[in-house]
Motif scaffolding. Sequence first.
Motif, PDB file in Angstrom:
ATOM      1  N   SER A  42      16.569  74.599  35.189  1.00 25.14           N
ATOM      2  CA  SER A  42      15.803  73.533  34.548  1.00 25.14           C
ATOM      3  C   SER A  42      16.587  72.971  33.370  1.00 25.14           C
ATOM      4  CB  SER A  42      14.442  74.053  34.069  1.00 25.14           C
ATOM      5  OG  SER A  42      14.611  75.053  33.090  1.00 25.14           O
ATOM      6  N   SER A  43      16.325  71.727  33.043  1.00 26.98           N
ATOM      7  CA  SER A  43      17.030  71.060  31.957  1.00 26.98           C
ATOM      8  C   SER A  43      16.313  71.328  30.635  1.00 26.98           C
ATOM      9  CB  SER A  43      17.094  69.559  32.224  1.00 26.98           C
ATOM     10  OG  SER A  43      17.752  68.890  31.170  1.00 26.98           O
ATOM     11  N   GLU A  44      17.092  71.649  29.623  1.00 25.43           N
ATOM     12  CA  GLU A  44      16.507  71.930  28.306  1.00 25.43           C
ATOM     13  C   GLU A  44      17.275  71.171  27.237  1.00 25.43           C
ATOM     14  OE1 GLU A  44      15.655  75.699  25.322  1.00 25.43           O
ATOM     15  OE2 GLU A  44      15.759  76.020  27.492  1.00 25.43           O
ATOM     16  N   LEU A  45      16.539  70.583  26.306  1.00 25.22           N
ATOM     17  CA  LEU A  45      17.152  69.842  25.210  1.00 25.22           C
ATOM     18  C   LEU A  45      17.637  70.804  24.138  1.00 25.22           C
ATOM     19  CD1 LEU A  45      17.658  66.935  24.048  1.00 25.22           C
ATOM     20  CD2 LEU A  45      15.510  67.237  22.799  1.00 25.22           C
ATOM     21  N   VAL A  46      18.882  70.638  23.733  1.00 22.87           N
ATOM     22  CA  VAL A  46      19.461  71.444  22.658  1.00 22.87           C
ATOM     23  C   VAL A  46      19.710  70.545  21.461  1.00 22.87           C
ATOM     24  CG1 VAL A  46      21.461  72.801  21.931  1.00 22.87           C
ATOM     25  CG2 VAL A  46      20.515  73.094  24.231  1.00 22.87           C
ATOM     26  N   GLU A  47      19.286  70.980  20.296  1.00 23.89           N
ATOM     27  CA  GLU A  47      19.379  70.188  19.080  1.00 23.89           C
ATOM     28  C   GLU A  47      20.460  70.780  18.162  1.00 23.89           C
ATOM     29  OE1 GLU A  47      15.435  69.599  17.461  1.00 23.89           O
ATOM     30  OE2 GLU A  47      14.559  69.896  19.445  1.00 23.89           O
ATOM     31  N   ILE A  48      21.509  69.987  17.896  1.00 19.89           N
ATOM     32  CA  ILE A  48      22.651  70.440  17.102  1.00 19.89           C
ATOM     33  C   ILE A  48      22.406  70.073  15.644  1.00 19.89           C
ATOM     34  CG2 ILE A  48      25.155  70.348  16.837  1.00 19.89           C
ATOM     35  CD1 ILE A  48      25.259  69.395  19.779  1.00 19.89           C
ATOM     36  N   ILE A  49      22.432  71.059  14.781  1.00 21.05           N
ATOM     37  CA  ILE A  49      22.013  70.882  13.388  1.00 21.05           C
ATOM     38  C   ILE A  49      23.125  70.294  12.531  1.00 21.05           C
ATOM     39  CG2 ILE A  49      21.249  72.133  11.321  1.00 21.05           C
ATOM     40  CD1 ILE A  49      19.808  74.079  13.199  1.00 21.05           C
ATOM     41  N   ASP A  50      22.747  69.384  11.650  1.00 22.61           N
ATOM     42  CA  ASP A  50      23.665  68.786  10.680  1.00 22.61           C
ATOM     43  C   ASP A  50      23.785  69.729   9.481  1.00 22.61           C
ATOM     44  OD1 ASP A  50      25.122  67.287   8.900  1.00 22.61           O
ATOM     45  OD2 ASP A  50      23.877  65.484   9.043  1.00 22.61           O
ATOM     46  N   VAL A  51      24.694  70.671   9.582  1.00 22.70           N
ATOM     47  CA  VAL A  51      24.841  71.687   8.537  1.00 22.70           C
ATOM     48  C   VAL A  51      25.295  71.060   7.225  1.00 22.70           C
ATOM     49  CG1 VAL A  51      26.091  73.773   7.865  1.00 22.70           C
ATOM     50  CG2 VAL A  51      25.250  73.524  10.200  1.00 22.70           C
ATOM     51  N   GLU A  52      26.104  70.016   7.296  1.00 22.64           N
ATOM     52  CA  GLU A  52      26.571  69.374   6.069  1.00 22.64           C
ATOM     53  C   GLU A  52      25.404  68.830   5.243  1.00 22.64           C
ATOM     54  OE1 GLU A  52      29.964  66.744   6.466  1.00 22.64           O
ATOM     55  OE2 GLU A  52      30.569  67.807   8.273  1.00 22.64           O
ATOM     56  N   LYS A  53      24.400  68.309   5.915  1.00 21.25           N
ATOM     57  CA  LYS A  53      23.224  67.825   5.192  1.00 21.25           C
ATOM     58  C   LYS A  53      22.439  68.988   4.592  1.00 21.25           C
ATOM     59  CE  LYS A  53      19.085  64.994   5.457  1.00 21.25           C
ATOM     60  NZ  LYS A  53      18.286  64.025   6.223  1.00 21.25           N
TER      61      LYS A  53
ATOM     62  N   ARG B 198       9.713  76.922  20.255  1.00 21.82           N
ATOM     63  CA  ARG B 198      10.165  76.760  21.634  1.00 21.82           C
ATOM     64  C   ARG B 198      11.475  75.982  21.722  1.00 21.82           C
ATOM     65  NH1 ARG B 198       8.977  71.628  23.413  1.00 21.82           N
ATOM     66  NH2 ARG B 198       7.546  70.404  22.121  1.00 21.82           N
ATOM     67  N   HIS B 199      11.856  75.317  20.626  1.00 21.64           N
ATOM     68  CA  HIS B 199      13.072  74.511  20.634  1.00 21.64           C
ATOM     69  C   HIS B 199      14.321  75.395  20.619  1.00 21.64           C
ATOM     70  CE1 HIS B 199      10.779  70.826  19.852  1.00 21.64           C
ATOM     71  NE2 HIS B 199      10.066  71.556  19.008  1.00 21.64           N
ATOM     72  N   THR B 200      15.398  74.864  21.207  1.00 23.41           N
ATOM     73  CA  THR B 200      16.693  75.543  21.180  1.00 23.41           C
ATOM     74  C   THR B 200      17.622  74.758  20.269  1.00 23.41           C
ATOM     75  OG1 THR B 200      16.432  76.386  23.430  1.00 23.41           O
ATOM     76  CG2 THR B 200      18.658  76.315  22.551  1.00 23.41           C
ATOM     77  N   PHE B 201      18.278  75.464  19.357  1.00 19.53           N
ATOM     78  CA  PHE B 201      19.188  74.835  18.407  1.00 19.53           C
ATOM     79  C   PHE B 201      20.609  75.328  18.657  1.00 19.53           C
ATOM     80  CE2 PHE B 201      15.000  74.901  16.485  1.00 19.53           C
ATOM     81  CZ  PHE B 201      14.874  73.604  15.995  1.00 19.53           C
ATOM     82  N   ALA B 202      21.577  74.647  18.040  1.00 22.98           N
ATOM     83  CA  ALA B 202      22.967  75.016  18.292  1.00 22.98           C
ATOM     84  C   ALA B 202      23.851  74.687  17.101  1.00 22.98           C
ATOM     85  CB  ALA B 202      23.490  74.281  19.528  1.00 22.98           C
TER      86      ALA B 202
END
Length: 315
Positions: free
Chosen positions: A145-156, A30-34
């Motif tokens: 509605s407000s949704e949390l977006v999680e930005i991935i640390d690609v370098e890690k 259900r999470h949204t990533f970016a």
Amino acid sequence: MSELMSSIDQRTQLVGENRLELLLFKLGTRHTFALNVFKVREVITVPFMNQIPGAHKNLKGVTNYRGASIPIIDLRAAIGIKLTSDNYEPENVIITEYNRSVQGFLIGKVMHIINTSWSDIQPPPTVAGKNNYLTAITDIQINDSSELVEIIDVEKVLAEIVEYDTSISDDVLDTEISAHLNGKKILVVDDSATAHWQIRETLSQLGLEIIAVNDGLKALNLLRKWADEGKTVTDEIVMMFTDAEMPEMDGYRLTAEVRNDPRMSDLFIALNTSLSGSFNEAMVKKVGCNRFISKFQPDLLVEVVQQRMREILNT
């Protein structure tokens, strides 16, 4: 999909205005990533992949992309999301360029691109689990509605698959200059813990101490604090390495703010970023950085620091 990504060249003008655009997608939860659009070359459907015996478990294979073989990484597995359903199948691959290398990431559904400000991007909460692979978070409005977006640390993610060598070549090290660097301090501004580790492991070999902060605003506040206390900023640190893209304030804006403050305007600033190409060279000149370095090049990091020390000794 090509229509979604067709205007990336026009989107680059946002960089340096403390704005960015994010490509939103799902990973079967259900999470949204970016990911930052500026690091995305293209989004394609899942291609045929050749398997590599003995490869890292998250490396699903290699594919031919525009005449070159590139690795394809299972992004869901790489950030620690366990498969809870047999129904999930990757739908797309995001082709990205980080640290002068091109790779693809298996993802689920692609949603859309949003335009936002770095001031709206916040560091992730300090908790366990997948958040260890987040470089930032932000709230967006979707369907009122407000949704949390999680930005991935690609370098890690990449650092756990590709082993980075932090050793310094003998022909680069200037022992006479490095003796003057022992005990000196350098400010490193980057939202990636991996980048902090890489620079610290490299420059600590010269006896340098690293002051690490994870966004441009914190760095600017620290520099202003020293100046307000009557300290000479260039006495506190030899120079500053800054990433381009960070929560709160990007590296371009940080550099511009430093140059506009006469108390610190002569600080030596090197832009050290996973973004590459002529665009960054142009931005360096525009905002007033002294150098541009594509990650991760330990010898070049050392060369820049040693050159700065030579300049200080010759003044």
